[in-house]
Design an enzyme around this catalytic site. Structure first.
Site, PDB file in Angstrom:
ATOM      1  N   ASN A  68       0.870  -1.169   0.000  1.00  0.00           N
ATOM      2  CA  ASN A  68       0.000   0.000   0.000  1.00  0.00           C
ATOM      3  C   ASN A  68       0.909   1.222   0.000  1.00  0.00           C
ATOM      4  O   ASN A  68       1.446   1.606   1.034  1.00  0.00           O
ATOM      5  CB  ASN A  68      -0.888  -0.047   1.250  1.00  0.00           C
ATOM      6  CG  ASN A  68      -1.932   1.053   1.256  1.00  0.00           C
ATOM      7  OD1 ASN A  68      -1.876   1.975   0.449  1.00  0.00           O
ATOM      8  ND2 ASN A  68      -2.872   0.961   2.174  1.00  0.00           N
ATOM      9  N   ARG A 117      -2.140  -2.121  -3.859  1.00  0.00           N
ATOM     10  CA  ARG A 117      -3.424  -1.440  -3.700  1.00  0.00           C
ATOM     11  C   ARG A 117      -3.379  -0.173  -4.556  1.00  0.00           C
ATOM     12  O   ARG A 117      -2.426   0.601  -4.464  1.00  0.00           O
ATOM     13  CB  ARG A 117      -3.621  -1.056  -2.244  1.00  0.00           C
ATOM     14  CG  ARG A 117      -4.844  -0.211  -2.034  1.00  0.00           C
ATOM     15  CD  ARG A 117      -4.680   0.668  -0.836  1.00  0.00           C
ATOM     16  NE  ARG A 117      -5.888   1.445  -0.634  1.00  0.00           N
ATOM     17  CZ  ARG A 117      -5.891   2.651  -0.097  1.00  0.00           C
ATOM     18  NH1 ARG A 117      -4.772   3.211   0.292  1.00  0.00           N
ATOM     19  NH2 ARG A 117      -7.007   3.300   0.077  1.00  0.00           N
ATOM     20  N   HIS A 142     -12.602   2.296  -0.623  1.00  0.00           N
ATOM     21  CA  HIS A 142     -12.624   1.199   0.357  1.00  0.00           C
ATOM     22  C   HIS A 142     -13.263  -0.066  -0.225  1.00  0.00           C
ATOM     23  O   HIS A 142     -13.764  -0.914   0.518  1.00  0.00           O
ATOM     24  CB  HIS A 142     -13.455   1.557   1.616  1.00  0.00           C
ATOM     25  CG  HIS A 142     -12.875   2.632   2.476  1.00  0.00           C
ATOM     26  ND1 HIS A 142     -13.663   3.496   3.205  1.00  0.00           N
ATOM     27  CD2 HIS A 142     -11.597   2.979   2.753  1.00  0.00           C
ATOM     28  CE1 HIS A 142     -12.904   4.329   3.884  1.00  0.00           C
ATOM     29  NE2 HIS A 142     -11.637   4.039   3.630  1.00  0.00           N
ATOM     30  N   GLY A 190     -11.169   7.331   7.592  1.00  0.00           N
ATOM     31  CA  GLY A 190     -12.137   7.555   6.521  1.00  0.00           C
ATOM     32  C   GLY A 190     -13.365   6.710   6.815  1.00  0.00           C
ATOM     33  O   GLY A 190     -13.265   5.664   7.444  1.00  0.00           O
ATOM     34  N   ARG A 243     -12.342  14.645   7.790  1.00  0.00           N
ATOM     35  CA  ARG A 243     -13.089  15.063   6.586  1.00  0.00           C
ATOM     36  C   ARG A 243     -14.525  15.421   6.957  1.00  0.00           C
ATOM     37  O   ARG A 243     -15.143  14.748   7.767  1.00  0.00           O
ATOM     38  CB  ARG A 243     -13.110  13.940   5.552  1.00  0.00           C
ATOM     39  CG  ARG A 243     -11.789  13.766   4.841  1.00  0.00           C
ATOM     40  CD  ARG A 243     -11.785  12.527   3.958  1.00  0.00           C
ATOM     41  NE  ARG A 243     -10.761  11.615   4.400  1.00  0.00           N
ATOM     42  CZ  ARG A 243     -10.615  10.366   3.962  1.00  0.00           C
ATOM     43  NH1 ARG A 243     -11.443   9.878   3.066  1.00  0.00           N
ATOM     44  NH2 ARG A 243      -9.647   9.611   4.422  1.00  0.00           N
ATOM     45  N   ASP A 298      -9.470  11.464  16.630  1.00  0.00           N
ATOM     46  CA  ASP A 298      -9.505  10.071  17.092  1.00  0.00           C
ATOM     47  C   ASP A 298     -10.734   9.841  17.969  1.00  0.00           C
ATOM     48  O   ASP A 298     -10.918  10.535  18.973  1.00  0.00           O
ATOM     49  CB  ASP A 298      -8.219   9.767  17.871  1.00  0.00           C
ATOM     50  CG  ASP A 298      -8.068   8.290  18.156  1.00  0.00           C
ATOM     51  OD1 ASP A 298      -9.038   7.654  18.637  1.00  0.00           O
ATOM     52  OD2 ASP A 298      -6.980   7.759  17.891  1.00  0.00           O
ATOM     53  N   MET A 299     -11.548   8.878  17.597  1.00  0.00           N
ATOM     54  CA  MET A 299     -12.792   8.614  18.311  1.00  0.00           C
ATOM     55  C   MET A 299     -12.561   8.333  19.799  1.00  0.00           C
ATOM     56  O   MET A 299     -13.393   8.681  20.633  1.00  0.00           O
ATOM     57  CB  MET A 299     -13.538   7.465  17.622  1.00  0.00           C
ATOM     58  CG  MET A 299     -14.883   7.138  18.216  1.00  0.00           C
ATOM     59  SD  MET A 299     -15.981   8.560  18.445  1.00  0.00           S
ATOM     60  CE  MET A 299     -16.677   8.771  16.811  1.00  0.00           C
ATOM     61  N   GLY A 305     -11.201   0.682  12.018  1.00  0.00           N
ATOM     62  CA  GLY A 305     -10.782   1.110  13.364  1.00  0.00           C
ATOM     63  C   GLY A 305     -11.903   1.400  14.349  1.00  0.00           C
ATOM     64  O   GLY A 305     -11.941   0.831  15.442  1.00  0.00           O
ATOM     65  N   GLY A 331     -15.344   1.028  13.706  1.00  0.00           N
ATOM     66  CA  GLY A 331     -16.383   0.002  13.596  1.00  0.00           C
ATOM     67  C   GLY A 331     -16.025  -1.287  14.318  1.00  0.00           C
ATOM     68  O   GLY A 331     -16.872  -1.932  14.935  1.00  0.00           O
ATOM     69  N   GLU A 362      -7.821  -6.014   4.025  1.00  0.00           N
ATOM     70  CA  GLU A 362      -7.597  -5.667   2.622  1.00  0.00           C
ATOM     71  C   GLU A 362      -6.327  -6.331   2.086  1.00  0.00           C
ATOM     72  O   GLU A 362      -6.270  -6.723   0.924  1.00  0.00           O
ATOM     73  CB  GLU A 362      -7.506  -4.135   2.488  1.00  0.00           C
ATOM     74  CG  GLU A 362      -8.863  -3.476   2.713  1.00  0.00           C
ATOM     75  CD  GLU A 362      -8.789  -2.041   3.207  1.00  0.00           C
ATOM     76  OE1 GLU A 362      -8.439  -1.837   4.385  1.00  0.00           O
ATOM     77  OE2 GLU A 362      -9.073  -1.127   2.422  1.00  0.00           O
TER      78      GLU A 362
HETATM   79  P1  ADP Z   1      -7.761   4.195   8.367  1.00  0.00           P
HETATM   80  O1  ADP Z   1      -9.055   4.705   7.861  1.00  0.00           O
HETATM   81  O2  ADP Z   1      -6.681   5.224   8.372  1.00  0.00           O
HETATM   82  O3  ADP Z   1      -7.338   2.857   7.811  1.00  0.00           O
HETATM   83  P2  ADP Z   1      -8.397   2.753  10.784  1.00  0.00           P
HETATM   84  O4  ADP Z   1      -9.428   1.901  10.150  1.00  0.00           O
HETATM   85  O5  ADP Z   1      -7.177   2.123  11.317  1.00  0.00           O
HETATM   86  O6  ADP Z   1      -8.003   3.984   9.900  1.00  0.00           O
HETATM   87  O7  ADP Z   1      -9.109   3.557  11.977  1.00  0.00           O
HETATM   88  C1  ADP Z   1      -8.389   4.414  12.789  1.00  0.00           C
HETATM   89  C2  ADP Z   1      -9.321   5.047  13.797  1.00  0.00           C
HETATM   90  O8  ADP Z   1      -9.933   4.028  14.594  1.00  0.00           O
HETATM   91  C3  ADP Z   1      -8.613   5.935  14.818  1.00  0.00           C
HETATM   92  O9  ADP Z   1      -8.504   7.257  14.367  1.00  0.00           O
HETATM   93  C4  ADP Z   1      -9.526   5.861  16.007  1.00  0.00           C
HETATM   94  O10 ADP Z   1     -10.439   6.953  15.945  1.00  0.00           O
HETATM   95  C5  ADP Z   1     -10.339   4.606  15.816  1.00  0.00           C
HETATM   96  N1  ADP Z   1     -10.175   3.651  16.911  1.00  0.00           N
HETATM   97  C6  ADP Z   1      -9.228   2.709  17.072  1.00  0.00           C
HETATM   98  N2  ADP Z   1      -9.434   2.042  18.238  1.00  0.00           N
HETATM   99  C7  ADP Z   1     -10.551   2.561  18.803  1.00  0.00           C
HETATM  100  C8  ADP Z   1     -11.301   2.298  20.002  1.00  0.00           C
HETATM  101  N3  ADP Z   1     -10.953   1.363  20.860  1.00  0.00           N
HETATM  102  N4  ADP Z   1     -12.382   3.054  20.227  1.00  0.00           N
HETATM  103  C9  ADP Z   1     -12.769   4.024  19.381  1.00  0.00           C
HETATM  104  N5  ADP Z   1     -12.117   4.303  18.239  1.00  0.00           N
HETATM  105  C10 ADP Z   1     -11.031   3.599  17.948  1.00  0.00           C
END
Ligand code: ADP
Length: 397
Positions: free
Chosen positions: A8, A89, A178, A210, A239, A283-284, A331, A333, A383
């Site tokens: 990637n 990718r 995606h 994303g 975004r 970051d969530m 991340g 989900g 992926e």
């Molecule tokens: P990308 O879209 O860059 O591939 P990811 O799918 O790895 O990103 O998702 C990254 C995001 O997942 C982080 O910014 C964070 O907000 C979220 N994340 C990871 N672990 C947790 C968690 N335990 N609770 C809530 N959010 C999380």
């Protein structure tokens, strides 16, 4: 024994994973960052070890050499001959690439020509492909496109209601993104549900930095939330997702730091979403910590994020005229039980109910109650595995 590398490549990074195929065993993975900048970093993970090194890496060609030399240095492979395929990718495949493809000179030029649709990504993919061609000239290169899964969308979904010439002359349409992730989790969902994917309607929610939601009917994407670019759809980490496009000239006129439309789009991509509303983080985990501590901006950011997710998922219940399952991945989900709870709690009318004992951190598989008409699943996306499998499949041809 055959080994496949899934690549990637970004404009200044190269993320990779090495597989033993067809066993699908991950032998090593790594990330090369800051390519072309000072103090590049190469990190390699293998057999429980993690090695990091700071060097100056000028371009993708050098990055590929460093990656391959590291594989030998750490005795992950004995020589280059063990590598029989490389899967790349590729973000934008336009209308040309409807499936994964063996890469020759014609394909490289086509991927390059699609750079207008992904200006940061496609040129980086081409740089990585050329680097592998030079360093491993005998090895098969395969391109796996983020957009391919969405090429089954009907015109009513992918066309924008704008003058026809914008489409016929300028390729203006929804391409989505995606796709590899939506493909993988929709296939996996069918396994969990014990039915052929052809008989299922699934809404897949890829919620990471994303965010994209896809309506999958019988294993085919029929609509998706990302658009001409990955800026469209629900609110994301940085975004904005969908906004009124009339805001763009208004902001250029009103805000001195926004010189032109491109500057506004940059702010919508990088300074908006959770980061823009909370003023603190994209970051969530930070957003949830913020609202638990009573921070008003973090609370609003969370509420807006959930609201937009609910609206898109509801839309796709409409597009599909009902669904068998909702799948959470990526991340947020995969890891955030509070986000899943807030989304599903607001959509119970559609026939979904979460089992609070199953909807916990680390959950994989079904998290809905036995009686839930629409099943809710958590499926970790993969992926890289799809890329490695496609290399293996095309190599056999
Ligand atoms: P990308 O879209 O860059 O591939 P990811 O799918 O790895 O990103 O998702 C990254 C995001 O997942 C982080 O910014 C964070 O907000 C979220 N994340 C990871 N672990 C947790 C968690 N335990 N609770 C809530 N959010 C999380």
């Amino acid at each position: 024994m055959s080994k496949t590398i899934a690549i990637n490549a970004g404009s200044s990074s190269l993320k990779w994973q090495l597989y033993n195929m067809p066993e699908e065993e991950v032998l090593a993975s790594g990330l090369i960052e800051r390519i072309g900048l000072k103090d590049s970093v190469s990190t390699v993970k293998f057999a429980g070890n993690k090695e990091s090194e700071t060097l100056d890496i000028h371009d993708h060609h050098q990055a590929v050499k460093i990656l391959l030399d590291d594989l030998i240095r750490f005795e992950i492979i004995a020589n280059y001959d063990e590598i029989t395929g490389v899967g790349h990718r590729v973000v934008a495949g336009g209308e040309i690439f409807k499936e994964s493809t063996i890469i020759g000179e014609k394909e490289i030029l086509e991927i390059e020509a699609l750079s207008a649709l992904a200006p940061l990504h496609n040129p980086a993919h081409v740089a990585a492909i050329r680097a592998f061609e030079e360093v491993l000239p005998e090895v098969l290169n395969v391109a796996v496109f983020d957009t391919a899964f969405h090429t089954t969308m009907p015109a009513k979904a992918y066309r924008y209601p704008v003058p026809k010439a914008y489409y016929t002359e300028n390729q203006v349409r929804k391409y989505g993104a995606h796709g590899t992730s939506h493909f993988y989790v929709s296939q996996e969902a069918a396994k969990y549900l014990g039915k052929p994917v052809e008989e299922l309607k699934v809404i897949t929610a890829h919620i990471g930095n994303g965010v994209s939601i896809t309506a999958v009917d019988g294993g085919k994407s029929v609509d998706t939330s990302m658009g001409f670019t990955p800026l469209a759809g629900p609110m994301m980490g940085t975004r904005s997702g969908d906004i009124d496009p009339a805001l763009i000239p208004y902001l250029v006129a009103e805000r001195p730091e926004l010189a032109d439309a491109a500057a506004v789009v940059n702010a919508l991509n990088k300074e908006s979403g959770l980061l823009g509303i909370s003023g603190k983080s994209s970051d969530m985990r930070d957003i949830i910590a913020g609202y638990e501590a009573g921070d008003e901006d973090a609370t609003l950011a969370f509420d807006m994020y959930i609201d937009r997710l609910k609206k898109y998922i509801s839309q796709y219940f409409g597009v599909l005229n009902g669904a068998d399952a909702l799948v959470f991945t990526a991340g947020v989900g995969e890891n955030s039980a509070p986000v899943r709870q807030a989304v599903v709690e607001g959509l119970t009318w559609f026939g979904m109910e979460l089992d609070p004992e199953k909807n916990v951190f680390g959950a994989v598989g079904e998290i809905s109650t036995v009686d839930s008409k629409v099943k809710v699943l958590v499926i970790p996306t993969d992926e890289e595995l799809v890329i490695a499998r496609d290399v293996e499949r095309l190599k056999a041809k």
